[in-house]
Design an enzyme around this catalytic site. Structure first.
Site, PDB file in Angstrom:
ATOM      1  N   LEU A   1       0.873  -1.171   0.000  1.00 37.72           N
ATOM      2  CA  LEU A   1       0.000   0.000   0.000  1.00 37.72           C
ATOM      3  C   LEU A   1       0.902   1.211   0.000  1.00 37.72           C
ATOM      4  O   LEU A   1       1.872   1.262   0.755  1.00 37.72           O
ATOM      5  CB  LEU A   1      -0.892   0.025   1.249  1.00 37.72           C
ATOM      6  N   ASP A   2       0.590   2.197  -0.830  1.00 40.94           N
ATOM      7  CA  ASP A   2       1.379   3.421  -0.853  1.00 40.94           C
ATOM      8  C   ASP A   2       1.458   4.015   0.541  1.00 40.94           C
ATOM      9  O   ASP A   2       0.554   3.850   1.369  1.00 40.94           O
ATOM     10  CB  ASP A   2       0.757   4.453  -1.800  1.00 40.94           C
ATOM     11  N   GLN A   3       2.513   4.769   0.797  1.00 44.08           N
ATOM     12  CA  GLN A   3       2.665   5.389   2.109  1.00 44.08           C
ATOM     13  C   GLN A   3       1.479   6.284   2.439  1.00 44.08           C
ATOM     14  O   GLN A   3       1.032   6.352   3.584  1.00 44.08           O
ATOM     15  CB  GLN A   3       3.963   6.198   2.163  1.00 44.08           C
TER      16      GLN A   3
END
Length: 278
Positions: free
Chosen positions: A129-131
């Protein structure tokens, strides 16, 4: 107390203890007791170089402690080292999905209670998951299972709740549903719809920090898994995403799991994810 494993067997004590010092046993006896093969066949496996102990090739007659040694046959662990862990984390925004990053202030492993971390701390995320994104993230130490969940052939769906500053226009919605050309090819959505008030109410109660009240919420389902795919698709139609939350992976839903919380996956969920169930 003792945590029960996902398949109903008693798990390890949640309090960390020093490993017991067991009398060493002949390796072929340990392999036979673990159901790998008979003692004679186990000797043949060892002689063929197919057995390793603590990363080193084993020899026939070698004595090891079955409680502390990492014993592998054809690269797959047996015994205590074979215990598998499957965890579901609601990753908050701002936390790195990677388990190691010297530049990251917080990684997902920092959010896992010690009692849930397997011996040796061998946990890694299934996908990313993207930051800046949040929501469901699975962590495990089961490599073959992880690869099966991620392989496109099994089509494990990912569903997201996303917020935009303004409701999508008819033209924006039609463009998204028709597909957006990206560098990898045509990015498509399996499903896109507005969220109901009930769904929004249940979701925002789980989020930290709280979501702004003046945004439009949608549900989008993906079967592709390209990097930052939803953000790029919505950006292409000039509808930037303000909040992106993964709310479902296959049969596993975010129901009641608040930001930063973690729980073991249930046995039906583990089986369902491996089979691509939606």
């Amino acid at each position: 107390y003792t945590r029960r494993g996902i398949f109903g067997r008693a798990g390890r004590d949640t309090v960390r203890r020093r490993p017991r010092l067991m009398p060493p046993e002949r390796l072929q006896k340990i392999l036979a007791a673990s159901g790998v093969a008979s003692r004679r066949a186990s000797e043949d496996l060892i002689a063929a170089g197919r057995v390793h102990v603590d990363g080193r090739r084993a020899v026939v007659g070698q004595q090891v402690d079955p409680e502390t040694a990492v014993i592998e046959v054809d690269g797959r662990p047996i015994g205590a080292a074979a215990r598998t862990t499957y965890l579901l984390l609601h990753k908050p925004a701002g936390v790195m999905s990677t388990t190691r990053d010297r530049h990251a202030e917080t990684t997902v492993l920092d959010l896992i209670p010690t009692a849930l971390v397997p011996d040796g701390g061998r946990l890694y995320p299934v996908g990313r998951l993207d930051q800046d994104s949040e929501g469901l993230l699975i962590l495990t130490n089961d490599g073959p299972w992880s690869e099966r969940v991620l392989h496109p052939r099994f089509g494990v769906e990912r569903e997201y709740a996303l917020a935009t500053r303004r409701p999508l226009t008819v033209g924006q919605a039609e463009a998204l549903q028709a597909g957006i050309p990206l560098d990898e090819g045509l990015a498509t959505l399996h499903h896109l719809r507005p969220m109901t008030e009930t769904e929004v109410g249940r979701l925002v109660g789980l989020l930290k920090p709280a979501a702004p009240p003046d945004v439009a919420w949608y549900r989008a389902t993906l079967r592709q898994g390209w990097k930052r795919q939803l953000r790029r698709m919505f950006g292409a139609v000039e509808a930037p995403i303000e909040r992106l939350v993964r709310v479902r992976i296959g049969p596993v839903r975010i129901d009641g799991l608040a930001s930063g919380r973690v729980r073991p996956l249930k046995a039906p969920e583990v089986r369902g994810l491996a089979s691509g169930g939606g």
